[in-house]
Design an enzyme around this catalytic site. Structure first.
Site, mmCIF file in Angstrom:
data_model
loop_
_atom_site.group_PDB
_atom_site.id
_atom_site.type_symbol
_atom_site.label_atom_id
_atom_site.label_comp_id
_atom_site.label_asym_id
_atom_site.label_seq_id
_atom_site.Cartn_x
_atom_site.Cartn_y
_atom_site.Cartn_z
ATOM 1 N N ASP A 41 -14.414 -3.869 -9.254
ATOM 2 C CA ASP A 41 -14.727 -2.460 -9.483
ATOM 3 C C ASP A 41 -13.543 -1.608 -9.063
ATOM 4 O O ASP A 41 -13.197 -1.558 -7.872
ATOM 5 C CB ASP A 41 -15.979 -2.080 -8.687
ATOM 6 C CG ASP A 41 -16.490 -0.691 -9.025
ATOM 7 O OD1 ASP A 41 -15.788 0.053 -9.740
ATOM 8 O OD2 ASP A 41 -17.595 -0.351 -8.560
ATOM 9 N N LEU A 42 -12.923 -0.931 -10.014
ATOM 10 C CA LEU A 42 -11.752 -0.112 -9.713
ATOM 11 C C LEU A 42 -12.085 1.103 -8.871
ATOM 12 O O LEU A 42 -11.175 1.746 -8.336
ATOM 13 C CB LEU A 42 -11.061 0.314 -11.008
ATOM 14 C CG LEU A 42 -10.353 -0.812 -11.757
ATOM 15 C CD1 LEU A 42 -10.018 -0.378 -13.176
ATOM 16 C CD2 LEU A 42 -9.094 -1.244 -11.016
ATOM 17 N N VAL A 65 -18.395 4.750 -21.552
ATOM 18 C CA VAL A 65 -18.347 5.556 -22.775
ATOM 19 C C VAL A 65 -19.712 5.534 -23.448
ATOM 20 O O VAL A 65 -20.189 4.468 -23.842
ATOM 21 C CB VAL A 65 -17.297 5.008 -23.769
ATOM 22 C CG1 VAL A 65 -17.191 5.922 -24.985
ATOM 23 C CG2 VAL A 65 -15.948 4.837 -23.093
ATOM 24 N N SER A 102 -9.934 11.187 -24.383
ATOM 25 C CA SER A 102 -10.844 11.136 -25.526
ATOM 26 C C SER A 102 -10.834 12.442 -26.304
ATOM 27 O O SER A 102 -10.746 13.525 -25.712
ATOM 28 C CB SER A 102 -12.267 10.851 -25.038
ATOM 29 O OG SER A 102 -13.199 10.964 -26.089
ATOM 30 N N TYR A 127 -19.709 12.313 -20.421
ATOM 31 C CA TYR A 127 -18.563 11.428 -20.624
ATOM 32 C C TYR A 127 -17.300 12.255 -20.850
ATOM 33 O O TYR A 127 -16.264 12.033 -20.203
ATOM 34 C CB TYR A 127 -18.813 10.498 -21.812
ATOM 35 C CG TYR A 127 -17.557 9.881 -22.361
ATOM 36 C CD1 TYR A 127 -16.824 8.972 -21.610
ATOM 37 C CD2 TYR A 127 -17.091 10.202 -23.642
ATOM 38 C CE1 TYR A 127 -15.657 8.408 -22.108
ATOM 39 C CE2 TYR A 127 -15.940 9.637 -24.149
ATOM 40 C CZ TYR A 127 -15.214 8.744 -23.381
ATOM 41 O OH TYR A 127 -14.055 8.192 -23.878
ATOM 42 N N LYS A 131 -13.633 12.910 -18.673
ATOM 43 C CA LYS A 131 -12.274 12.776 -19.193
ATOM 44 C C LYS A 131 -11.435 14.021 -18.882
ATOM 45 O O LYS A 131 -10.219 13.927 -18.691
ATOM 46 C CB LYS A 131 -12.306 12.499 -20.693
ATOM 47 C CG LYS A 131 -12.788 11.104 -21.044
ATOM 48 C CD LYS A 131 -11.898 10.035 -20.431
ATOM 49 C CE LYS A 131 -12.302 8.637 -20.794
ATOM 50 N NZ LYS A 131 -11.439 7.600 -20.174
#
Length: 261
Positions: A41-42, A65, A102, A127, A131
């Site tokens: 998990d980043l 996403v 995006s 979402y 971004k």
């Protein structure tokens, strides 16, 4: 050049890996299991530091996403993860960062006109809102810590063009690879925003910043239509053809604090 590619198990990552491997040594990472990749998990700063240790650049594709995600859903994958990666780049002296943004960041603009990089933001959901945060975080780290950063606002990166709305913002894997290469190699780069789109008739994004940086797309959207391609005239209101974000803009906005994952 050794590159960390996050989100390698995702749909876009799988399209890009074979092309990027022709030019770079890749270290792959994903939350999901993938042969030969780091799994973790980043959003965990320790894992993020492990992932970037010894690389020359990061291409950050990973993230949640979907049109119906809530704010709570996006906190770890789309907020904490990008901060952990940027912080890790500072600590490990990684000086190139490519962020997969995006087109949904402009999603509530009408699709009758085109959008430039400097136009006001109009995120079409949580979402897209995440971004916008990612772009701002990248800008802060780029200017504070001189990390050369390219934000690529990806249009539609499917293998083929499925309908007339996405035909106006489609990008091939080959052209997306070219944009990533500009971010990895350009000496003029400090912090720039470009659109990830190929040649699109009646396109939504003029993409002047990308052209200035040397981008010359090779592929045409109309030459890559899927067998079941749906023309723009056949799309209904639920497909959102009147707005840049399409279905993401047409879908109702969820309760921001509900947990849906």
């Amino acid at each position: 050049m050794r590159i960390l590619l996050t989100g390698a198990a995702g749909a876009v990552g799988r399209l890009l890996v074979p092309l990027l491997q022709e030019h770079y040594e890749l270290r792959l990472a994903d939350l999901q299991p993938l042969a030969g990749a780091l799994q973790g998990d980043l959003a965990d700063p320790d894992f993020a530091r492990q992932a970037v240790s010894g690389v020359d650049a990061v291409v950050h594709l990973a993230g949640l996403v979907a049109s119906q995600v809530t704010f709570e859903d996006t906190l770890n994958p789309n907020y904490r993860a990008v901060l952990a990666l940027l912080d890790a780049c500072c600590r490990k002296n990684v000086r190139r960062f490519i962020f997969a943004g995006s087109h949904h960041i402009q999603g509530l603009h009408p699709s009758q006109s085109s959008c430039a990089e400097s136009d006001p933001l109009a995120p079409d959901g949580f979402y897209a809102l995440s971004k916008a945060f990612g772009e701002a975080a990248c800008a802060m780290y780029a200017h504070r810590f001189q990390i050369r950063t390219l934000v690529i606002r990806i249009g539609n990166a499917g293998a083929q063009v499925v309908d007339g709305r996405r035909e106006r913002l489609w990008v091939s894997a080959r052209d997306l690879t070219q944009l990533i290469g500009i971010g990895l190699r350009s000496e003029d780069l400090r912090y720039e925003i470009v659109y990830g789109v190929s040649n699109c008739e009646n396109g939504l994004f003029p993409n002047e910043n990308a052209k200035r940086l040397g981008y010359r797309p090779l592929d045409w959207a109309h030459e890559n239509r899927a067998p079941d391609f749906r023309p723009l005239s056949t799309l209904g209101p639920e497909d959102g053809p009147a707005l840049v974000g399409g279905r993401f803009a047409a879908d109702p906005l969820p309760d921001p604090f509900a947990r849906r994952r």
